[in-house]
Enzyme design. Structure first.
Site, PDB file in Angstrom:
ATOM      1  N   ASP A 177      -9.766  -3.187  -5.547  1.00  0.00           N
ATOM      2  CA  ASP A 177      -9.541  -4.234  -4.537  1.00  0.00           C
ATOM      3  C   ASP A 177     -10.358  -3.965  -3.278  1.00  0.00           C
ATOM      4  O   ASP A 177     -10.047  -4.469  -2.226  1.00  0.00           O
ATOM      5  CB  ASP A 177      -8.053  -4.346  -4.195  1.00  0.00           C
ATOM      6  CG  ASP A 177      -7.485  -3.112  -3.500  1.00  0.00           C
ATOM      7  OD1 ASP A 177      -8.248  -2.145  -3.237  1.00  0.00           O
ATOM      8  OD2 ASP A 177      -6.278  -3.097  -3.183  1.00  0.00           O
ATOM      9  N   SER A 223       0.833  -1.195   0.000  1.00  0.00           N
ATOM     10  CA  SER A 223       0.000   0.000   0.000  1.00  0.00           C
ATOM     11  C   SER A 223       0.877   1.259   0.000  1.00  0.00           C
ATOM     12  O   SER A 223       1.760   1.394  -0.851  1.00  0.00           O
ATOM     13  CB  SER A 223      -0.954  -0.043   1.193  1.00  0.00           C
ATOM     14  OG  SER A 223      -2.017   0.861   1.032  1.00  0.00           O
ATOM     15  N   HIS A 243      -7.745  -5.714  -0.621  1.00  0.00           N
ATOM     16  CA  HIS A 243      -6.524  -4.931  -0.421  1.00  0.00           C
ATOM     17  C   HIS A 243      -5.634  -5.518   0.667  1.00  0.00           C
ATOM     18  O   HIS A 243      -4.424  -5.700   0.460  1.00  0.00           O
ATOM     19  CB  HIS A 243      -6.912  -3.491  -0.068  1.00  0.00           C
ATOM     20  CG  HIS A 243      -5.761  -2.544   0.044  1.00  0.00           C
ATOM     21  ND1 HIS A 243      -5.079  -2.077  -1.058  1.00  0.00           N
ATOM     22  CD2 HIS A 243      -5.162  -1.973   1.118  1.00  0.00           C
ATOM     23  CE1 HIS A 243      -4.119  -1.252  -0.673  1.00  0.00           C
ATOM     24  NE2 HIS A 243      -4.151  -1.178   0.645  1.00  0.00           N
TER      25      HIS A 243
END
Length: 443
Positions: A369, A205, A401
Protein backbone atom coordinates in the site's frame (compact mmCIF):
# COMPACT_ATOMS: atom_id res chain seq x y z
CA UNK A 1 -7.98 35.03 11.32
CA UNK A 2 -5.41 35.35 14.11
CA UNK A 3 -1.71 35.89 13.45
CA UNK A 4 -1.03 32.38 14.79
CA UNK A 5 -3.46 30.86 12.31
CA UNK A 6 -1.98 32.91 9.46
CA UNK A 7 1.48 31.64 10.38
CA UNK A 8 0.22 28.07 10.59
CA UNK A 9 -1.49 28.27 7.21
CA UNK A 10 1.58 29.85 5.61
CA UNK A 11 3.79 27.12 7.04
CA UNK A 12 1.42 24.45 5.78
CA UNK A 13 1.33 25.91 2.26
CA UNK A 14 5.12 26.03 2.31
CA UNK A 15 5.24 22.29 3.13
CA UNK A 16 2.97 21.34 0.29
CA UNK A 17 4.70 23.60 -2.25
CA UNK A 18 8.27 22.46 -1.58
CA UNK A 19 7.80 18.73 -1.02
CA UNK A 20 8.15 16.55 -4.13
CA UNK A 21 4.77 15.24 -5.23
CA UNK A 22 5.59 11.59 -4.58
CA UNK A 23 6.66 12.37 -1.02
CA UNK A 24 3.95 14.89 -0.28
CA UNK A 25 0.89 12.90 -1.32
CA UNK A 26 0.24 11.61 2.20
CA UNK A 27 0.89 15.03 3.69
CA UNK A 28 -1.54 16.73 1.29
CA UNK A 29 -4.26 14.32 2.34
CA UNK A 30 -3.51 14.94 6.01
CA UNK A 31 -3.40 18.73 5.76
CA UNK A 32 -6.50 18.88 3.56
CA UNK A 33 -8.60 15.86 4.60
CA UNK A 34 -11.46 15.12 2.20
CA UNK A 35 -14.99 15.86 3.32
CA UNK A 36 -17.27 13.14 4.59
CA UNK A 37 -20.33 12.23 2.58
CA UNK A 38 -23.37 14.33 3.35
CA UNK A 39 -25.91 12.82 5.78
CA UNK A 40 -28.50 10.70 4.05
CA UNK A 41 -30.43 9.69 7.13
CA UNK A 42 -30.14 9.61 10.88
CA UNK A 43 -30.12 6.39 12.84
CA UNK A 44 -30.72 5.80 16.52
CA UNK A 45 -29.55 2.21 16.27
CA UNK A 46 -25.81 2.65 15.90
CA UNK A 47 -23.59 0.08 17.68
CA UNK A 48 -20.99 1.76 19.90
CA UNK A 49 -17.55 2.17 18.33
CA UNK A 50 -14.07 2.86 19.71
CA UNK A 51 -11.26 4.03 17.38
CA UNK A 52 -7.62 3.21 18.17
CA UNK A 53 -5.24 5.31 16.03
CA UNK A 54 -1.91 4.32 14.53
CA UNK A 55 1.62 5.48 15.24
CA UNK A 56 1.77 9.31 15.50
CA UNK A 57 -2.02 9.22 15.29
CA UNK A 58 -3.11 11.42 18.20
CA UNK A 59 -2.11 14.58 19.99
CA UNK A 60 0.27 14.66 22.93
CA UNK A 61 0.99 17.52 25.31
CA UNK A 62 3.93 18.38 27.55
CA UNK A 63 4.90 20.52 30.52
CA UNK A 64 8.57 21.13 31.21
CA UNK A 65 10.93 22.19 33.97
CA UNK A 66 14.26 21.07 32.54
CA UNK A 67 17.63 20.96 34.30
CA UNK A 68 19.52 21.62 31.05
CA UNK A 69 18.81 22.78 27.50
CA UNK A 70 20.06 21.56 24.13
CA UNK A 71 19.92 25.14 22.84
CA UNK A 72 19.60 28.48 24.59
CA UNK A 73 16.51 29.31 22.52
CA UNK A 74 14.57 26.32 23.85
CA UNK A 75 12.07 26.84 26.64
CA UNK A 76 13.37 25.64 29.99
CA UNK A 77 10.13 25.83 31.97
CA UNK A 78 6.43 26.18 31.18
CA UNK A 79 3.53 26.81 33.53
CA UNK A 80 0.93 25.24 31.28
CA UNK A 81 0.62 22.22 29.05
CA UNK A 82 1.57 22.85 25.42
CA UNK A 83 1.26 20.83 22.19
CA UNK A 84 4.04 18.27 21.83
CA UNK A 85 2.57 16.47 18.83
CA UNK A 86 1.98 18.14 16.52
CA UNK A 87 4.11 21.10 17.63
CA UNK A 88 4.59 23.56 14.78
CA UNK A 89 7.85 24.77 16.34
CA UNK A 90 9.39 21.41 15.51
CA UNK A 91 9.46 22.41 11.85
CA UNK A 92 11.77 25.36 12.49
CA UNK A 93 15.58 24.95 12.26
CA UNK A 94 16.24 25.22 16.01
CA UNK A 95 12.78 24.15 17.09
CA UNK A 96 13.39 20.58 15.97
CA UNK A 97 16.23 20.21 18.49
CA UNK A 98 14.00 21.48 21.28
CA UNK A 99 11.18 19.18 20.17
CA UNK A 100 13.38 16.08 20.00
CA UNK A 101 14.75 16.79 23.47
CA UNK A 102 11.19 17.11 24.80
CA UNK A 103 9.58 14.11 23.11
CA UNK A 104 12.38 11.53 23.23
CA UNK A 105 12.26 8.67 25.70
CA UNK A 106 15.07 7.51 27.95
CA UNK A 107 15.39 3.72 27.99
CA UNK A 108 16.80 1.95 31.04
CA UNK A 109 18.33 -1.38 30.04
CA UNK A 110 18.34 -2.56 33.67
CA UNK A 111 14.68 -1.94 34.45
CA UNK A 112 13.62 -2.49 30.80
CA UNK A 113 11.41 0.57 31.11
CA UNK A 114 11.28 3.95 29.39
CA UNK A 115 10.80 7.35 30.97
CA UNK A 116 10.41 10.88 29.66
CA UNK A 117 13.43 13.14 29.35
CA UNK A 118 14.47 14.74 32.66
CA UNK A 119 12.16 17.59 33.56
CA UNK A 120 9.49 16.64 30.99
CA UNK A 121 5.93 15.55 31.73
CA UNK A 122 3.86 14.13 28.85
CA UNK A 123 0.14 13.47 28.73
CA UNK A 124 -2.32 12.28 26.09
CA UNK A 125 -5.37 14.55 25.92
CA UNK A 126 -8.89 13.50 25.09
CA UNK A 127 -9.14 9.84 26.02
CA UNK A 128 -12.71 8.77 25.26
CA UNK A 129 -13.16 11.70 22.90
CA UNK A 130 -12.49 12.12 19.19
CA UNK A 131 -10.85 15.54 18.86
CA UNK A 132 -7.36 14.21 19.58
CA UNK A 133 -7.54 11.72 16.70
CA UNK A 134 -9.60 13.82 14.28
CA UNK A 135 -7.00 16.59 14.02
CA UNK A 136 -3.43 16.27 15.27
CA UNK A 137 -3.04 20.01 15.90
CA UNK A 138 -5.12 22.59 17.73
CA UNK A 139 -5.55 24.63 14.54
CA UNK A 140 -7.46 21.73 12.92
CA UNK A 141 -5.18 21.60 9.90
CA UNK A 142 -3.52 18.21 10.24
CA UNK A 143 -6.53 15.94 9.85
CA UNK A 144 -6.45 12.20 10.52
CA UNK A 145 -9.76 10.58 11.52
CA UNK A 146 -11.90 13.67 10.95
CA UNK A 147 -13.46 12.48 7.68
CA UNK A 148 -14.33 9.08 9.16
CA UNK A 149 -15.78 10.52 12.35
CA UNK A 150 -17.86 13.00 10.40
CA UNK A 151 -19.11 10.16 8.19
CA UNK A 152 -20.13 8.28 11.33
CA UNK A 153 -21.92 11.37 12.63
CA UNK A 154 -23.75 11.60 9.33
CA UNK A 155 -24.84 7.98 9.88
CA UNK A 156 -26.34 8.87 13.25
CA UNK A 157 -23.37 8.51 15.60
CA UNK A 158 -22.65 11.14 18.23
CA UNK A 159 -19.11 12.32 18.92
CA UNK A 160 -17.81 11.34 22.36
CA UNK A 161 -20.92 9.27 22.97
CA UNK A 162 -21.53 6.41 20.54
CA UNK A 163 -18.19 6.94 18.74
CA UNK A 164 -15.19 7.56 20.93
CA UNK A 165 -11.44 7.74 20.48
CA UNK A 166 -8.83 5.86 22.47
CA UNK A 167 -5.60 7.86 21.98
CA UNK A 168 -2.43 6.67 23.67
CA UNK A 169 1.27 7.37 24.04
CA UNK A 170 2.34 5.84 20.73
CA UNK A 171 6.00 6.12 21.69
CA UNK A 172 5.51 3.09 23.91
CA UNK A 173 4.84 -0.53 23.07
CA UNK A 174 1.94 -2.09 25.03
CA UNK A 175 4.22 -3.79 27.57
CA UNK A 176 4.90 -0.28 28.90
CA UNK A 177 1.36 1.03 28.46
CA UNK A 178 -0.53 -0.96 31.09
CA UNK A 179 -2.55 2.02 32.30
CA UNK A 180 -3.82 2.67 28.79
CA UNK A 181 -4.93 -0.92 28.32
CA UNK A 182 -6.81 -0.76 31.62
CA UNK A 183 -8.52 2.47 30.54
CA UNK A 184 -9.44 0.90 27.20
CA UNK A 185 -11.09 -2.02 28.95
CA UNK A 186 -12.95 0.38 31.20
CA UNK A 187 -14.13 2.39 28.19
CA UNK A 188 -15.47 -0.75 26.51
CA UNK A 189 -17.38 -1.75 29.62
CA UNK A 190 -18.67 1.79 30.14
CA UNK A 191 -20.06 2.00 26.59
CA UNK A 192 -21.57 -1.46 26.87
CA UNK A 193 -23.29 -0.50 30.10
CA UNK A 194 -24.55 2.77 28.65
CA UNK A 195 -25.92 1.40 25.38
CA UNK A 196 -26.53 -2.23 26.32
CA UNK A 197 -24.83 -3.41 23.16
CA UNK A 198 -21.41 -4.94 22.50
CA UNK A 199 -18.75 -2.57 21.17
CA UNK A 200 -16.91 -2.45 17.83
CA UNK A 201 -13.17 -1.77 17.94
CA UNK A 202 -11.56 -0.11 14.90
CA UNK A 203 -7.82 0.27 14.50
CA UNK A 204 -5.49 1.70 11.89
CA UNK A 205 -1.92 0.57 11.20
CA UNK A 206 0.00 0.02 14.47
CA UNK A 207 -3.22 0.68 16.37
CA UNK A 208 -4.44 -2.70 15.11
CA UNK A 209 -1.58 -4.39 16.96
CA UNK A 210 -2.62 -2.54 20.10
CA UNK A 211 -6.16 -3.85 19.63
CA UNK A 212 -4.88 -7.39 19.02
CA UNK A 213 -2.67 -7.27 22.11
CA UNK A 214 -5.58 -5.95 24.15
CA UNK A 215 -7.96 -8.67 22.94
CA UNK A 216 -5.39 -11.40 23.51
CA UNK A 217 -5.24 -10.36 27.17
CA UNK A 218 -9.00 -10.74 27.74
CA UNK A 219 -10.87 -13.96 28.63
CA UNK A 220 -13.04 -15.32 25.85
CA UNK A 221 -16.15 -14.90 27.97
CA UNK A 222 -15.39 -11.18 28.34
CA UNK A 223 -14.93 -10.80 24.59
CA UNK A 224 -18.13 -12.71 23.87
CA UNK A 225 -20.06 -10.30 26.07
CA UNK A 226 -18.47 -6.93 25.36
CA UNK A 227 -17.00 -7.01 21.82
CA UNK A 228 -19.09 -7.04 18.66
CA UNK A 229 -16.17 -7.10 16.25
CA UNK A 230 -12.79 -5.75 15.22
CA UNK A 231 -12.31 -3.68 12.05
CA UNK A 232 -8.63 -3.44 11.11
CA UNK A 233 -7.35 -0.98 8.50
CA UNK A 234 -3.89 -1.30 6.95
CA UNK A 235 -2.45 -3.38 9.77
CA UNK A 236 1.23 -4.44 9.46
CA UNK A 237 0.42 -7.86 10.86
CA UNK A 238 3.85 -9.23 9.97
CA UNK A 239 5.71 -6.12 11.03
CA UNK A 240 6.86 -3.19 8.90
CA UNK A 241 10.06 -3.26 6.84
CA UNK A 242 10.11 0.54 6.80
CA UNK A 243 10.90 0.43 10.52
CA UNK A 244 14.38 -0.90 9.73
CA UNK A 245 15.11 2.15 7.61
CA UNK A 246 13.72 4.37 10.37
CA UNK A 247 16.07 2.82 12.91
CA UNK A 248 19.08 2.82 10.58
CA UNK A 249 19.07 6.18 8.81
CA UNK A 250 15.83 7.88 9.85
CA UNK A 251 12.71 8.79 7.90
CA UNK A 252 11.20 12.28 7.85
CA UNK A 253 8.10 11.17 5.90
CA UNK A 254 8.57 13.89 3.30
CA UNK A 255 8.94 16.90 5.62
CA UNK A 256 11.90 18.83 4.12
CA UNK A 257 12.61 21.04 7.16
CA UNK A 258 13.77 17.98 9.11
CA UNK A 259 16.58 15.77 7.87
CA UNK A 260 16.22 12.02 8.10
CA UNK A 261 19.31 11.79 10.27
CA UNK A 262 18.05 14.49 12.63
CA UNK A 263 14.65 12.86 13.22
CA UNK A 264 16.42 9.51 13.71
CA UNK A 265 17.50 10.64 17.18
CA UNK A 266 13.87 10.70 18.29
CA UNK A 267 12.82 7.62 16.33
CA UNK A 268 15.46 5.42 17.95
CA UNK A 269 14.14 6.32 21.41
CA UNK A 270 10.62 5.07 20.65
CA UNK A 271 10.07 1.52 21.92
CA UNK A 272 7.14 0.93 19.58
CA UNK A 273 9.54 1.04 16.59
CA UNK A 274 11.54 -2.09 17.49
CA UNK A 275 8.22 -3.80 18.25
CA UNK A 276 7.23 -3.31 14.60
CA UNK A 277 10.39 -4.78 13.06
CA UNK A 278 9.48 -7.51 10.51
CA UNK A 279 8.38 -10.60 12.42
CA UNK A 280 10.80 -13.49 12.27
CA UNK A 281 8.16 -16.14 11.55
CA UNK A 282 6.57 -14.22 8.66
CA UNK A 283 9.44 -13.34 6.36
CA UNK A 284 11.82 -15.81 4.68
CA UNK A 285 15.04 -16.11 6.63
CA UNK A 286 17.12 -15.16 3.59
CA UNK A 287 15.23 -12.01 2.65
CA UNK A 288 17.62 -9.05 2.85
CA UNK A 289 15.95 -5.95 4.29
CA UNK A 290 19.04 -3.72 4.52
CA UNK A 291 22.12 -4.04 2.30
CA UNK A 292 25.30 -2.01 2.73
CA UNK A 293 28.80 -2.38 1.21
CA UNK A 294 29.89 -4.18 4.37
CA UNK A 295 26.87 -6.22 5.47
CA UNK A 296 23.40 -7.49 4.66
CA UNK A 297 20.69 -7.83 7.28
CA UNK A 298 17.82 -10.35 7.37
CA UNK A 299 15.45 -11.10 10.21
CA UNK A 300 18.16 -13.41 11.55
CA UNK A 301 20.59 -10.53 11.94
CA UNK A 302 18.83 -8.06 14.22
CA UNK A 303 21.46 -8.26 16.95
CA UNK A 304 24.21 -7.56 14.44
CA UNK A 305 22.09 -4.81 12.88
CA UNK A 306 21.83 -2.96 16.17
CA UNK A 307 25.45 -3.69 17.09
CA UNK A 308 26.70 -2.20 13.83
CA UNK A 309 24.60 0.90 14.57
CA UNK A 310 26.21 1.07 18.05
CA UNK A 311 22.67 0.99 19.41
CA UNK A 312 22.50 -1.75 22.02
CA UNK A 313 19.31 -0.30 23.51
CA UNK A 314 17.56 -1.05 20.23
CA UNK A 315 18.43 -4.72 20.58
CA UNK A 316 17.13 -4.75 24.15
CA UNK A 317 13.92 -2.97 23.12
CA UNK A 318 13.35 -5.57 20.41
CA UNK A 319 13.87 -8.42 22.87
CA UNK A 320 11.37 -6.75 25.22
CA UNK A 321 8.68 -6.45 22.55
CA UNK A 322 9.27 -9.17 19.96
CA UNK A 323 6.79 -11.61 21.51
CA UNK A 324 3.95 -9.19 22.23
CA UNK A 325 1.98 -9.88 19.04
CA UNK A 326 4.38 -11.73 16.72
CA UNK A 327 2.62 -15.06 17.29
CA UNK A 328 -0.49 -13.46 15.77
CA UNK A 329 -2.76 -15.25 18.21
CA UNK A 330 -6.34 -15.00 16.86
CA UNK A 331 -8.25 -12.14 18.48
CA UNK A 332 -11.27 -14.32 19.32
CA UNK A 333 -13.84 -11.89 17.89
CA UNK A 334 -15.32 -11.38 14.44
CA UNK A 335 -12.75 -9.60 12.26
CA UNK A 336 -12.94 -7.41 9.17
CA UNK A 337 -9.37 -7.09 7.88
CA UNK A 338 -8.98 -4.42 5.20
CA UNK A 339 -5.82 -3.22 3.51
CA UNK A 340 -4.49 -1.71 0.29
CA UNK A 341 -2.68 -3.63 -2.43
CA UNK A 342 -1.36 -2.97 -5.92
CA UNK A 343 1.12 -0.20 -5.10
CA UNK A 344 4.93 -0.43 -5.20
CA UNK A 345 6.21 -0.75 -1.65
CA UNK A 346 9.87 -0.95 -0.56
CA UNK A 347 10.89 -4.34 0.82
CA UNK A 348 14.69 -3.88 0.63
CA UNK A 349 16.92 -0.83 1.10
CA UNK A 350 20.40 -0.47 -0.40
CA UNK A 351 22.95 1.98 1.04
CA UNK A 352 26.33 3.26 -0.09
CA UNK A 353 29.48 3.55 2.03
CA UNK A 354 28.05 6.51 3.97
CA UNK A 355 25.63 4.18 5.81
CA UNK A 356 24.00 4.75 8.27
CA UNK A 357 24.33 8.53 7.98
CA UNK A 358 22.83 8.73 4.52
CA UNK A 359 19.61 7.77 2.78
CA UNK A 360 19.16 4.59 0.74
CA UNK A 361 20.45 4.85 -2.83
CA UNK A 362 18.37 1.99 -4.24
CA UNK A 363 15.18 0.12 -3.37
CA UNK A 364 13.56 -3.19 -4.18
CA UNK A 365 9.79 -2.97 -4.41
CA UNK A 366 7.01 -5.49 -3.99
CA UNK A 367 3.24 -5.29 -3.73
CA UNK A 368 1.66 -3.29 -0.92
CA UNK A 369 0.00 0.00 0.00
CA UNK A 370 3.16 2.15 -0.50
CA UNK A 371 4.03 1.85 3.20
CA UNK A 372 3.40 -1.76 4.28
CA UNK A 373 3.87 -4.79 2.04
CA UNK A 374 1.06 -7.20 1.19
CA UNK A 375 2.81 -10.19 2.77
CA UNK A 376 2.63 -8.49 6.14
CA UNK A 377 -0.91 -7.13 5.86
CA UNK A 378 -2.35 -10.42 4.59
CA UNK A 379 -1.28 -12.36 7.67
CA UNK A 380 -4.78 -11.89 9.09
CA UNK A 381 -5.86 -14.60 6.64
CA UNK A 382 -4.22 -17.18 8.90
CA UNK A 383 -6.99 -16.60 11.44
CA UNK A 384 -9.54 -18.13 9.06
CA UNK A 385 -10.19 -21.52 10.59
CA UNK A 386 -8.09 -20.77 13.68
CA UNK A 387 -11.01 -19.23 15.55
CA UNK A 388 -14.74 -19.90 15.63
CA UNK A 389 -15.62 -16.29 14.85
CA UNK A 390 -15.73 -15.27 11.17
CA UNK A 391 -12.77 -13.50 9.56
CA UNK A 392 -13.51 -11.30 6.54
CA UNK A 393 -10.62 -10.06 4.39
CA UNK A 394 -11.00 -7.27 1.82
CA UNK A 395 -8.16 -6.00 -0.35
CA UNK A 396 -8.53 -2.50 -1.79
CA UNK A 397 -6.56 -2.40 -5.03
CA UNK A 398 -4.75 0.89 -5.51
CA UNK A 399 -5.39 2.10 -1.96
CA UNK A 400 -2.51 3.97 -0.19
CA UNK A 401 -1.87 3.30 3.48
CA UNK A 402 -3.21 6.54 4.91
CA UNK A 403 -6.22 6.72 2.60
CA UNK A 404 -7.74 3.78 4.46
CA UNK A 405 -9.07 6.16 7.11
CA UNK A 406 -10.96 8.49 4.76
CA UNK A 407 -11.53 6.87 1.35
CA UNK A 408 -15.22 6.71 0.48
CA UNK A 409 -15.09 3.02 -0.45
CA UNK A 410 -13.64 2.10 2.94
CA UNK A 411 -16.19 4.27 4.70
CA UNK A 412 -19.02 2.66 2.71
CA UNK A 413 -17.93 -0.85 3.69
CA UNK A 414 -17.45 0.22 7.31
CA UNK A 415 -20.96 1.67 7.31
CA UNK A 416 -22.39 -1.55 5.88
CA UNK A 417 -20.71 -3.56 8.65
CA UNK A 418 -21.87 -1.24 11.41
CA UNK A 419 -25.42 -1.34 10.06
CA UNK A 420 -25.52 -5.11 10.47
CA UNK A 421 -24.44 -6.53 7.11
CA UNK A 422 -21.24 -8.47 7.81
CA UNK A 423 -20.61 -9.65 4.24
CA UNK A 424 -17.52 -8.10 2.66
CA UNK A 425 -16.08 -8.58 -0.85
CA UNK A 426 -12.63 -10.10 -1.24
CA UNK A 427 -11.44 -7.20 -3.41
CA UNK A 428 -12.52 -3.65 -4.23
CA UNK A 429 -10.84 -1.86 -7.15
CA UNK A 430 -10.03 1.75 -6.29
CA UNK A 431 -7.57 2.51 -9.09
CA UNK A 432 -9.90 4.87 -10.93
CA UNK A 433 -11.30 6.59 -7.85
CA UNK A 434 -10.64 10.20 -6.97
CA UNK A 435 -10.97 11.29 -3.37
CA UNK A 436 -12.67 14.67 -3.46
CA UNK A 437 -10.91 17.40 -1.51
CA UNK A 438 -12.31 20.73 -0.45
CA UNK A 439 -11.32 23.60 1.77
CA UNK A 440 -14.75 23.31 3.44
CA UNK A 441 -14.89 21.30 6.66
CA UNK A 442 -17.86 19.81 8.41
CA UNK A 443 -18.27 21.01 11.95
Amino acid sequence: MSSANIFTLALTVTFVSVIPHSSAFWLFNVVFPPNATQPLFRSNDTPPLIIVPGNLGNRMEAKIDKPTLVHWMCYKKTQDWFPLWIDLNMFMPIGVDCWIDNIKLVYNSSTRRSTNSPGVEVRVPGFGETHSIEFLDTHRLAGYFHTMVQHLVNMGYARNETVRGAPYDWRLAPNENEEYLSKLKGLVEEMYGQYQRPVFLLGHSMGCHYVLYFLNQQPQAWKDKFIKGFISLGAPWGGAIKTLRVMASGENDGIPMISNQKIREEQRRVTSNPWMLPFVDVWPKDHVFISTPNASYTNQDYQQFFSDLDFEDGWNMWKDTKNLTSALQPPGVEVWCMYGVGLPTPVSYFYDDKYPDSDPVEYVYDDGDNTVDSLSMSQCKRWIGQQEEPVHVTEFRGMPHLDMVFHHRVLALMQQILEGNPDAPEEIDCRNDNVQKSSHRDS
